[in-house]
Write an enzyme that holds these catalytic residues in place. Structure first.
Site, PDB file in Angstrom:
ATOM      1  N   THR A  21       8.156   9.091  82.444  1.00 45.09           N
ATOM      2  CA  THR A  21       6.793   9.103  81.903  1.00 45.09           C
ATOM      3  C   THR A  21       5.808   8.527  82.916  1.00 45.09           C
ATOM      4  OG1 THR A  21       7.725   8.815  79.688  1.00 45.09           O
ATOM      5  CG2 THR A  21       5.357   8.490  79.934  1.00 45.09           C
ATOM      6  N   ASP A  22       6.193   7.457  83.580  1.00 42.54           N
ATOM      7  CA  ASP A  22       5.354   6.901  84.647  1.00 42.54           C
ATOM      8  C   ASP A  22       5.135   7.929  85.758  1.00 42.54           C
ATOM      9  OD1 ASP A  22       4.718   4.391  83.696  1.00 42.54           O
ATOM     10  OD2 ASP A  22       6.407   3.396  84.646  1.00 42.54           O
ATOM     11  N   ILE A  23       6.207   8.572  86.180  1.00 37.18           N
ATOM     12  CA  ILE A  23       6.108   9.531  87.276  1.00 37.18           C
ATOM     13  C   ILE A  23       5.228  10.711  86.883  1.00 37.18           C
ATOM     14  CG2 ILE A  23       7.432  11.190  88.650  1.00 37.18           C
ATOM     15  CD1 ILE A  23       9.714   9.094  88.617  1.00 37.18           C
ATOM     16  N   ASP A  57       7.001   2.403  80.318  1.00 36.43           N
ATOM     17  CA  ASP A  57       7.664   3.705  80.287  1.00 36.43           C
ATOM     18  C   ASP A  57       8.740   3.798  79.207  1.00 36.43           C
ATOM     19  OD1 ASP A  57       8.456   6.297  82.161  1.00 36.43           O
ATOM     20  OD2 ASP A  57      10.219   5.321  81.307  1.00 36.43           O
ATOM     21  N   GLY A 110       1.677   9.686  86.956  1.00 30.36           N
ATOM     22  CA  GLY A 110       1.187   9.670  88.319  1.00 30.36           C
ATOM     23  C   GLY A 110       0.832  11.053  88.823  1.00 30.36           C
TER      24      GLY A 110
END
Length: 394
Positions: free
Chosen positions: A179-181, A147, A184
């Site tokens: 960015t990860d969230i 991220d 997802g």
């Protein structure tokens, strides 16, 4: 009460945040999510502490807070996929699954016969979602992606932080792994779209999601500001590139956020601030003019806001219909009356802690609400029940 995704089986072979976030969202909506983890170690985030969940005596357990944030409504089984019997166990589960989520490096699961092409032979209905840093193809495909790196590479940090001519200038990452969230969230949307299409075609499909793709897509108006002008936007601290005033301002006892979204709101702000002369100033009459003359207006507003407390400004501006708010700590957030009313803090029973706090899902469905059926699992907690449960439901 039924849930929206009741009966859906999800095999979550992902770790850290983007994939687990997607799996948790599907689990909240009612899916039966089985998390496959490495024997002895589990998801990387199980060891990302402190802080750890505390038991009823206030002592740390072995459960890291980071892991707990993205893994409720899942059952855990530890499987060594480097071994033939482990690969066979995953194949058996995948044969019963509707969805598989994984975030191994490109080609990483093919060596074990657990890639999409192999599992599709066992289960043509399977929706197989791969999440990587850079996607399944292209010059960066073999690189690992994290991220923080993607926030930088994908342009987000170039527009986050104080401007070059201000104290403390420099690029800054967002305070959570955004960015990860977002990846997802995109993954869960793509999975639901593929499931809807499967109802029509009777076929599964492959989903290729990349953190970099998501980060670039989520540059939103800033990307279009660049694409329409050819001028890369820079860092502006808390200011907005297209709206003025829309940033933080100092008060007599702290700071607050003023978010004036249109000219009518600006007129009301001027009335509350007792600065009617600004309404007759052509530099400030419209938002376009205020953006152009930002450097003149912002210091004038700061000279006014410092003479009242944060609470005084918020009370007066809310009464006038001017959007504004405090800059809350997380303690303030979870004590906020609106946050409490919306029940964004929930409690679940946990075998090591008695009760544990979790942040609720923000999704409010009228007929099929989200449900909180299982706390984040212990490693391999459901080794005995999952295979029998899934295989019995052939």
């Amino acid at each position: 009460m039924t849930t929206a995704l009741e009966g859906l089986k999800v095999l979550d072979m992902s770790r850290v945040l983007a994939g687990p976030w997607a799996g948790q969202l599907l689990g909240d909506l009612g899916a039966d999510v089985v998390k496959v983890e490495r024997p002895g170690a589990g998801d990387d985030t199980r060891s990302w502490g402190p802080p750890y969940l505390r038991d009823e005596e206030g002592k740390d357990t072995s459960e890291a807070a980071y892991f707990l944030s993205a893994n409720r409504n899942k059952r855990s089984v530890a499987i060594d996929i480097t071994q033939s019997d482990g690969q066979q166990r995953v194949r058996e589960l995948a044969a019963q699954a509707d969805v598989l989520i994984e975030n191994f490096k490109v080609g990483g699961l093919a060596a074990y016969g657990l890639d999409y092409a192999s599992l599709r032979e066992l289960n043509p209905l399977l929706i197989y979602c791969s999440i990587t840093g850079f996607g399944q193809d292209g010059p960066y495909a073999q690189r690992a992606g994290y991220d923080f790196m993607i926030q930088a590479l994908g342009g987000l940090m170039s527009i986050t932080g104080r401007a070059d001519d201000e104290a403390g200038a420099g690029p800054v990452k967002v305070g959570v792994a955004v960015t990860d969230i977002l990846t997802g969230l995109y993954a869960s949307n793509a999975i639901l779209a593929a499931l809807a299409e499967r109802e029509r075609s009777g076929e599964g499909q492959y989903i290729d999601l990349a953190l970099l793709d998501v980060q670039v897509a989520c540059l939103a108006n800033q990307a279009m500001n660049y694409l329409t002008t050819g001028q890369p936007p820079g860092r502006m601290g808390n200011a907005h590139p297209n709206i003025v005033p829309y940033q933080d301002f100092p008060t007599a006892d702290g700071d607050f956020i003023l978010t004036v979204g249109n000219d009518a709101q600006f007129r009301r702000f001027c009335q509350v601030a007792d600065r009617g002369a600004w309404l007759d100033d052509p530099r400030f009459a419209t938002n376009a003019a205020r953006v152009t003359h930002r450097a003149e207006l912002i210091p004038l507003i700061r000279q006014v806001t410092v003479f009242r407390s944060t609470a005084e400004w918020i009370t007066a501006l809310e009464e006038a219909g001017v959007p504004c708010g405090p800059i809350n700590t997380l303690r303030d957030v979870f004590e906020d009356p609106q946050v409490r009313h919306r029940e964004l803090l929930i409690q679940m029973d946990h075998c090591k802690a008695g009760q544990m706090p979790l942040v609720a899902s923000p999704i409010k469905l009228s007929r099929t609400p989200v449900s909180y059926r299982r706390p984040p699992p212990l490693l391999d907690e459901h080794a005995a029940e999952v295979p029998d449960d899934w295989l019995r439901q052939r």
